[in-house]
Design a protein around this motif. Structure first.
Motif, mmCIF file in Angstrom:
data_model
loop_
_atom_site.group_PDB
_atom_site.id
_atom_site.type_symbol
_atom_site.label_atom_id
_atom_site.label_comp_id
_atom_site.label_asym_id
_atom_site.label_seq_id
_atom_site.Cartn_x
_atom_site.Cartn_y
_atom_site.Cartn_z
ATOM 1 N N LYS A 25 0.747 -1.514 -0.244
ATOM 2 C CA LYS A 25 0.105 -0.059 -0.020
ATOM 3 C C LYS A 25 1.030 1.013 -0.183
ATOM 4 O O LYS A 25 0.620 2.175 0.376
ATOM 5 N N ASP A 26 2.274 0.961 -0.345
ATOM 6 C CA ASP A 26 2.643 1.937 -0.079
ATOM 7 C C ASP A 26 4.249 2.701 -1.536
ATOM 8 O O ASP A 26 3.989 1.569 -1.361
ATOM 9 N N ARG A 27 4.749 3.261 -1.525
ATOM 10 C CA ARG A 27 5.566 3.589 -2.358
ATOM 11 C C ARG A 27 6.766 3.736 -1.964
ATOM 12 O O ARG A 27 7.121 4.605 -0.665
ATOM 13 N N LEU A 28 7.545 2.911 -2.071
ATOM 14 C CA LEU A 28 8.845 2.644 -1.605
ATOM 15 C C LEU A 28 9.822 4.279 -1.815
ATOM 16 O O LEU A 28 10.985 4.192 -1.492
ATOM 17 N N PHE A 29 10.044 4.736 -3.043
ATOM 18 C CA PHE A 29 11.207 5.257 -3.617
ATOM 19 C C PHE A 29 10.318 6.427 -4.080
ATOM 20 O O PHE A 29 9.314 6.579 -5.130
ATOM 21 N N ARG A 30 10.983 7.547 -4.382
ATOM 22 C CA ARG A 30 11.359 8.779 -4.923
ATOM 23 C C ARG A 30 12.518 8.941 -5.972
ATOM 24 O O ARG A 30 12.973 9.040 -5.485
ATOM 25 N N VAL A 31 11.885 9.402 -7.576
ATOM 26 C CA VAL A 31 13.506 8.699 -8.510
ATOM 27 C C VAL A 31 13.479 9.954 -8.763
ATOM 28 O O VAL A 31 12.910 10.768 -9.557
ATOM 29 N N THR A 32 14.874 10.940 -8.458
ATOM 30 C CA THR A 32 14.661 12.397 -9.186
ATOM 31 C C THR A 32 16.453 12.317 -10.083
ATOM 32 O O THR A 32 16.934 11.760 -10.064
ATOM 33 N N PRO A 33 15.499 12.742 -11.401
ATOM 34 C CA PRO A 33 16.377 12.025 -12.483
ATOM 35 C C PRO A 33 17.872 13.458 -12.248
ATOM 36 O O PRO A 33 17.681 14.983 -11.381
ATOM 37 N N LEU A 34 18.869 13.023 -12.112
ATOM 38 C CA LEU A 34 20.497 13.757 -12.355
ATOM 39 C C LEU A 34 20.763 15.149 -13.354
ATOM 40 O O LEU A 34 21.803 15.359 -13.199
ATOM 41 N N GLY A 35 19.887 14.852 -14.232
ATOM 42 C CA GLY A 35 20.508 15.169 -15.960
ATOM 43 C C GLY A 35 21.764 15.118 -16.481
ATOM 44 O O GLY A 35 21.895 13.826 -16.281
ATOM 45 N N ALA A 36 21.581 15.203 -18.086
ATOM 46 C CA ALA A 36 21.969 14.396 -18.656
ATOM 47 C C ALA A 36 23.481 15.147 -18.612
ATOM 48 O O ALA A 36 24.533 14.047 -19.042
ATOM 49 N N LYS A 37 23.569 16.035 -17.824
ATOM 50 C CA LYS A 37 25.444 15.987 -17.907
ATOM 51 C C LYS A 37 25.704 15.447 -16.921
ATOM 52 O O LYS A 37 27.406 15.418 -16.285
ATOM 53 N N TYR A 38 25.000 15.119 -15.541
ATOM 54 C CA TYR A 38 25.458 14.704 -14.338
ATOM 55 C C TYR A 38 26.598 13.444 -14.617
ATOM 56 O O TYR A 38 26.513 12.607 -15.528
ATOM 57 N N GLU A 39 27.858 13.181 -14.086
ATOM 58 C CA GLU A 39 28.797 12.335 -14.053
ATOM 59 C C GLU A 39 28.511 10.642 -13.462
ATOM 60 O O GLU A 39 27.429 10.803 -12.172
ATOM 61 N N LEU A 40 28.339 10.099 -14.315
ATOM 62 C CA LEU A 40 28.214 8.165 -13.618
ATOM 63 C C LEU A 40 26.740 8.190 -13.076
ATOM 64 O O LEU A 40 26.315 7.166 -13.833
ATOM 65 N N PHE A 41 26.016 8.607 -13.002
ATOM 66 C CA PHE A 41 24.222 8.237 -12.284
ATOM 67 C C PHE A 41 23.688 9.069 -13.283
ATOM 68 O O PHE A 41 23.820 10.160 -13.153
ATOM 69 N N ASP A 42 22.001 8.323 -13.536
ATOM 70 C CA ASP A 42 21.223 8.782 -13.793
ATOM 71 C C ASP A 42 20.409 9.236 -12.979
ATOM 72 O O ASP A 42 19.552 10.153 -13.747
ATOM 73 N N PHE A 43 20.051 8.776 -12.177
ATOM 74 C CA PHE A 43 19.022 8.922 -11.321
ATOM 75 C C PHE A 43 19.292 8.840 -9.315
ATOM 76 O O PHE A 43 20.831 8.015 -9.542
ATOM 77 N N MET A 44 18.783 9.929 -8.232
ATOM 78 C CA MET A 44 19.102 9.728 -7.347
ATOM 79 C C MET A 44 17.399 9.075 -6.649
ATOM 80 O O MET A 44 16.653 10.043 -7.091
ATOM 81 N N VAL A 45 18.025 8.453 -5.654
ATOM 82 C CA VAL A 45 16.597 7.305 -5.208
ATOM 83 C C VAL A 45 16.335 7.656 -3.882
ATOM 84 O O VAL A 45 17.416 7.109 -3.048
ATOM 85 N N ASN A 46 15.380 8.330 -3.401
ATOM 86 C CA ASN A 46 15.012 8.751 -2.413
ATOM 87 C C ASN A 46 15.002 7.493 -2.047
ATOM 88 O O ASN A 46 13.228 7.146 -2.835
ATOM 89 N N ILE A 47 14.476 7.556 -0.965
ATOM 90 C CA ILE A 47 13.963 5.993 -0.146
ATOM 91 C C ILE A 47 11.892 6.935 1.217
ATOM 92 O O ILE A 47 12.564 7.835 1.761
ATOM 93 N N ILE A 48 11.623 6.201 0.829
ATOM 94 C CA ILE A 48 10.188 6.658 1.112
ATOM 95 C C ILE A 48 9.552 5.927 2.417
ATOM 96 O O ILE A 48 9.714 4.403 2.189
ATOM 97 N N GLY A 49 9.594 6.681 3.662
ATOM 98 C CA GLY A 49 8.993 6.007 4.628
ATOM 99 C C GLY A 49 7.737 5.780 4.540
ATOM 100 O O GLY A 49 6.933 6.369 3.991
ATOM 101 N N SER A 50 6.818 4.948 5.431
ATOM 102 C CA SER A 50 5.872 4.670 5.505
ATOM 103 C C SER A 50 4.760 5.770 6.000
ATOM 104 O O SER A 50 3.887 5.465 5.731
ATOM 105 N N ASP A 51 5.170 7.079 6.569
ATOM 106 C CA ASP A 51 4.237 8.597 6.445
ATOM 107 C C ASP A 51 4.498 8.744 4.905
ATOM 108 O O ASP A 51 3.958 9.939 4.993
#
Length: 159
Positions: A25-51
């Motif tokens: 019944k929960d969303r676990l993650f919030r996905v944030t794109p880092l942008g085309a120019k960010y080195e190495l990674f496409d996303f930072m993924v925050n963990i969402i709590g039960s609240d």
């Protein structure tokens, strides 16, 4: 837009949509794109709590997508030894997601880019399916446990 760019965009959208799904019944993650120019990674993924709010725990994701005509093919990608070494400098949980794209269908698999990896990655094993609730719950737990074990509390002289 070139075909490779479209393939990459489809792969990133698949990953973002998959991680934003409701599990239980929960969303676990919030996905944030880092942008085309960010080195190495496409996303930072925050963990969402039960609240429903971010917990402060997160992980980084790199997405590699490949257009194929048969899902039985191996998931060949390129993530060099130098890129692996650069990931290790970040000292936070990091993962590589490989996405196969066949027409309008996608399948994704992920592996950790942990401190024990010393070589480049040229094939993503089809072991850890991204669109699997158990795997996503385990991924969330792994990243959360990392931050729980490394309780760094920021203090600054600039107050």
């Amino acid at each position: 837009m070139r075909i490779n760019d479209i393939t990459g965009t489809i792969g990133e959208e698949y990953v973002s949509n998959t991680l934003h799904r409701v599990i239980g019944k929960d969303r676990l993650f919030r996905v944030t794109p880092l942008g085309a120019k960010y080195e190495l990674f496409d996303f930072m993924v925050n963990i969402i709590g039960s609240d429903g709010a971010p917990t402060g725990h997160f992980f980084l994701l790199q997405v590699k997508a490949q257009a194929i005509d048969d899902f039985k093919k191996p998931l060949d990608i390129e993530f060099t030894k130098e890129e692996v070494q650069m990931v290790k400098l970040r000292k936070v949980p990091s993962y590589l997601v490989g996405v196969h794209i066949k027409g309008n269908q996608q399948r994704g698999y992920f592996i950790a880019l942990d401190r024990n990896r010393n070589t480049g990655i040229y094939r993503v094993p089809k072991t850890h399916i991204l669109k699997n609730d158990s795997n996503l719950l385990a991924l969330r737990a792994e990243a959360s446990n990392y931050f729980d074990q490394h309780a760094n509390i920021f203090t600054s002289k600039f107050v």
